[in-house]
Design a protein around this motif. Structure first.
Motif, PDB file in Angstrom:
ATOM      1  N   LEU A  14       0.853  -1.187   0.000  1.00 46.08           N
ATOM      2  CA  LEU A  14       0.000   0.000   0.000  1.00 46.08           C
ATOM      3  C   LEU A  14       0.887   1.235   0.000  1.00 46.08           C
ATOM      4  N   ILE A  15       0.674   2.119  -0.976  1.00 41.49           N
ATOM      5  CA  ILE A  15       1.387   3.397  -1.012  1.00 41.49           C
ATOM      6  C   ILE A  15       0.392   4.500  -0.662  1.00 41.49           C
ATOM      7  N   ILE A  16       0.632   5.164   0.462  1.00 38.70           N
ATOM      8  CA  ILE A  16      -0.196   6.289   0.898  1.00 38.70           C
ATOM      9  C   ILE A  16       0.551   7.557   0.485  1.00 38.70           C
ATOM     10  N   ASN A  17       0.009   8.244  -0.496  1.00 37.51           N
ATOM     11  CA  ASN A  17       0.753   9.346  -1.100  1.00 37.51           C
ATOM     12  C   ASN A  17       0.404  10.711  -0.503  1.00 37.51           C
ATOM     13  N   GLU A  18       1.405  11.356   0.040  1.00 38.62           N
ATOM     14  CA  GLU A  18       1.362  12.755   0.482  1.00 38.62           C
ATOM     15  C   GLU A  18       0.183  13.089   1.404  1.00 38.62           C
ATOM     16  N   CYS A  19      -0.152  12.188   2.294  1.00 39.52           N
ATOM     17  CA  CYS A  19      -1.211  12.470   3.268  1.00 39.52           C
ATOM     18  C   CYS A  19      -0.605  13.205   4.462  1.00 39.52           C
ATOM     19  N   GLN A  20      -0.123  14.397   4.165  1.00 36.62           N
ATOM     20  CA  GLN A  20       0.532  15.260   5.140  1.00 36.62           C
ATOM     21  C   GLN A  20      -0.406  16.400   5.520  1.00 36.62           C
ATOM     22  N   ASN A  21      -0.157  16.993   6.658  1.00 38.97           N
ATOM     23  CA  ASN A  21      -1.033  18.065   7.126  1.00 38.97           C
ATOM     24  C   ASN A  21      -1.171  19.190   6.109  1.00 38.97           C
ATOM     25  N   MET A  23      -1.271  19.054   3.059  1.00 36.01           N
ATOM     26  CA  MET A  23      -2.055  18.646   1.893  1.00 36.01           C
ATOM     27  C   MET A  23      -3.521  18.387   2.229  1.00 36.01           C
ATOM     28  N   ILE A  24      -3.802  17.777   3.398  1.00 34.93           N
ATOM     29  CA  ILE A  24      -5.165  17.282   3.609  1.00 34.93           C
ATOM     30  C   ILE A  24      -5.821  17.752   4.899  1.00 34.93           C
ATOM     31  N   ASP A  25      -5.139  18.565   5.690  1.00 32.71           N
ATOM     32  CA  ASP A  25      -5.720  19.043   6.943  1.00 32.71           C
ATOM     33  C   ASP A  25      -6.152  20.495   6.770  1.00 32.71           C
ATOM     34  N   LEU A  26      -7.447  20.752   6.838  1.00 29.38           N
ATOM     35  CA  LEU A  26      -7.976  22.097   6.617  1.00 29.38           C
ATOM     36  C   LEU A  26      -7.457  23.116   7.619  1.00 29.38           C
ATOM     37  N   SER A  27      -7.087  22.676   8.790  1.00 27.16           N
ATOM     38  CA  SER A  27      -6.635  23.626   9.806  1.00 27.16           C
ATOM     39  C   SER A  27      -5.305  24.267   9.445  1.00 27.16           C
ATOM     40  N   PHE A  28      -4.593  23.701   8.476  1.00 28.12           N
ATOM     41  CA  PHE A  28      -3.315  24.279   8.071  1.00 28.12           C
ATOM     42  C   PHE A  28      -3.462  25.286   6.938  1.00 28.12           C
ATOM     43  N   ASP A  30      -3.295  25.363   3.762  1.00 31.31           N
ATOM     44  CA  ASP A  30      -2.236  25.426   2.752  1.00 31.31           C
ATOM     45  C   ASP A  30      -2.783  25.073   1.365  1.00 31.31           C
ATOM     46  N   ASN A  31      -3.332  23.895   1.245  1.00 34.15           N
ATOM     47  CA  ASN A  31      -4.002  23.470   0.012  1.00 34.15           C
ATOM     48  C   ASN A  31      -5.493  23.358   0.326  1.00 34.15           C
ATOM     49  N   VAL A  32      -6.167  24.486   0.384  1.00 34.51           N
ATOM     50  CA  VAL A  32      -7.530  24.511   0.916  1.00 34.51           C
ATOM     51  C   VAL A  32      -8.478  23.651   0.100  1.00 34.51           C
ATOM     52  N   ASP A  33      -8.450  23.778  -1.228  1.00 35.06           N
ATOM     53  CA  ASP A  33      -9.386  23.014  -2.058  1.00 35.06           C
ATOM     54  C   ASP A  33      -9.146  21.520  -1.927  1.00 35.06           C
ATOM     55  N   LEU A  34      -7.886  21.130  -1.954  1.00 30.82           N
ATOM     56  CA  LEU A  34      -7.557  19.710  -1.820  1.00 30.82           C
ATOM     57  C   LEU A  34      -7.925  19.199  -0.438  1.00 30.82           C
ATOM     58  N   ALA A  35      -7.578  19.963   0.593  1.00 26.19           N
ATOM     59  CA  ALA A  35      -7.899  19.548   1.960  1.00 26.19           C
ATOM     60  C   ALA A  35      -9.403  19.444   2.165  1.00 26.19           C
ATOM     61  N   ARG A  36     -10.162  20.354   1.566  1.00 21.68           N
ATOM     62  CA  ARG A  36     -11.611  20.306   1.703  1.00 21.68           C
ATOM     63  C   ARG A  36     -12.179  19.031   1.065  1.00 21.68           C
ATOM     64  N   GLN A  37     -11.677  18.702  -0.118  1.00 18.11           N
ATOM     65  CA  GLN A  37     -12.152  17.483  -0.778  1.00 18.11           C
ATOM     66  C   GLN A  37     -11.741  16.226   0.000  1.00 18.11           C
ATOM     67  N   ALA A  97       3.281  21.199   9.382  1.00 18.46           N
ATOM     68  CA  ALA A  97       2.597  21.042   8.098  1.00 18.46           C
ATOM     69  C   ALA A  97       3.162  19.887   7.292  1.00 18.46           C
ATOM     70  N   ALA A  98       4.429  19.581   7.468  1.00 18.29           N
ATOM     71  CA  ALA A  98       5.069  18.515   6.697  1.00 18.29           C
ATOM     72  C   ALA A  98       4.818  17.129   7.280  1.00 18.29           C
ATOM     73  N   GLU A  99       4.295  17.070   8.493  1.00 13.22           N
ATOM     74  CA  GLU A  99       4.103  15.786   9.162  1.00 13.22           C
ATOM     75  C   GLU A  99       2.924  15.018   8.571  1.00 13.22           C
ATOM     76  N   ILE A 100       2.971  13.724   8.716  1.00 11.61           N
ATOM     77  CA  ILE A 100       1.882  12.866   8.258  1.00 11.61           C
ATOM     78  C   ILE A 100       0.652  13.106   9.131  1.00 11.61           C
ATOM     79  N   HIS A 101      -0.509  13.147   8.493  1.00 11.59           N
ATOM     80  CA  HIS A 101      -1.762  13.406   9.207  1.00 11.59           C
ATOM     81  C   HIS A 101      -1.906  12.430  10.378  1.00 11.59           C
TER      82      HIS A 101
END
Length: 208
Positions: A14-21, A23-28, A30-37, A97-101
């Motif tokens: 299993l490759i979990i790609n770039e599930c970092q804060n 990228m996917i955590d709205l509280s950061f 940074d990537n608001v649209d991606l994090a929201r989705q 922000a760089a840490e894994i969710h």
């Protein structure tokens, strides 16, 4: 249900790609649209279920991350996406922000593959060697983004002779429209597109 690429006897990872804060955590923020989705699609819940099942089955779990050096050395802004990442300067070593969710925190038996540059987990890393060492034949690709990272990972895997499987409910892009377009017109040409539940069923039957 049989999932092509996860038939009994095949070895997977299993490759979990770039599930970092960043990228996917709205509280950061940074990537608001991606994090929201990612939040609306609840992909961390699906990915966590996949990771737990893989660990129980002896399937390697890989966390692929992009983490910039504080001085930016090694990261070349050779495209708009990488230039934007470098300019924001948030996904940097030592930053939260760089840490894994936290919902997907690595376990001791997992493998963390970190790169400083590039758009796919295979670029400039030892990932292929790790997969070869484990005799992996199929990679299950989850995480972000449907726009670039997921299809890029599938393409790089195929170029190296691996089969790719993508649980569609465990990935996200920057919008529903782009996500659907990419899945229907690109990712399905590169990978077996399926669901988390079907992958979980297949994993339970794969002989390790």
């Amino acid at each position: 249900m049989t999932v092509r690429g996860l038939e009994p006897g095949r070895r997977a990872a299993l490759i979990i790609n770039e599930c970092q804060n960043a990228m996917i955590d709205l509280s950061f923020q940074d990537n608001v649209d991606l994090a929201r989705q990612a939040t609306e699609r609840k992909i961390t819940r699906q990915i966590a279920a996949l990771a737990d099942a893989c660990r129980r089955s002896g399937v390697l779990v890989v966390h692929s991350t992009i983490v910039l050096r504080k001085d930016g050395l090694g990261m070349t802004p050779s495209c708009l996406l990488l230039g934007s990442l470098l300019k924001r300067g948030t996904c940097v070593e030592g930053n939260a922000a760089a840490e894994i969710h936290p919902d997907l925190a690595p376990q001791p038996q997992d493998y963390i593959s970190r790169r400083h540059h590039g758009l796919t987990p295979f670029h400039g890393t030892e990932l292929e060697s790790v997969l070869r060492q484990r005799d992996v034949q199929t990679v299950i690709v989850a995480g972000v983004s449907t726009n670039v990272g997921v299809p890029g990972t599938c393409l790089e895997a195929i170029n190296r002779g691996f089969t790719a499987v993508v649980p569609e409910d465990a990935i996200a892009g920057i919008s529903p429209e782009i996500h659907d377009f990419q899945v229907q017109n690109l990712i399905r040409l590169l990978a077996t597109v399926t669901t988390t539940d079907d992958v979980l069923t297949a994993l339970s039957a794969v002989d390790r």
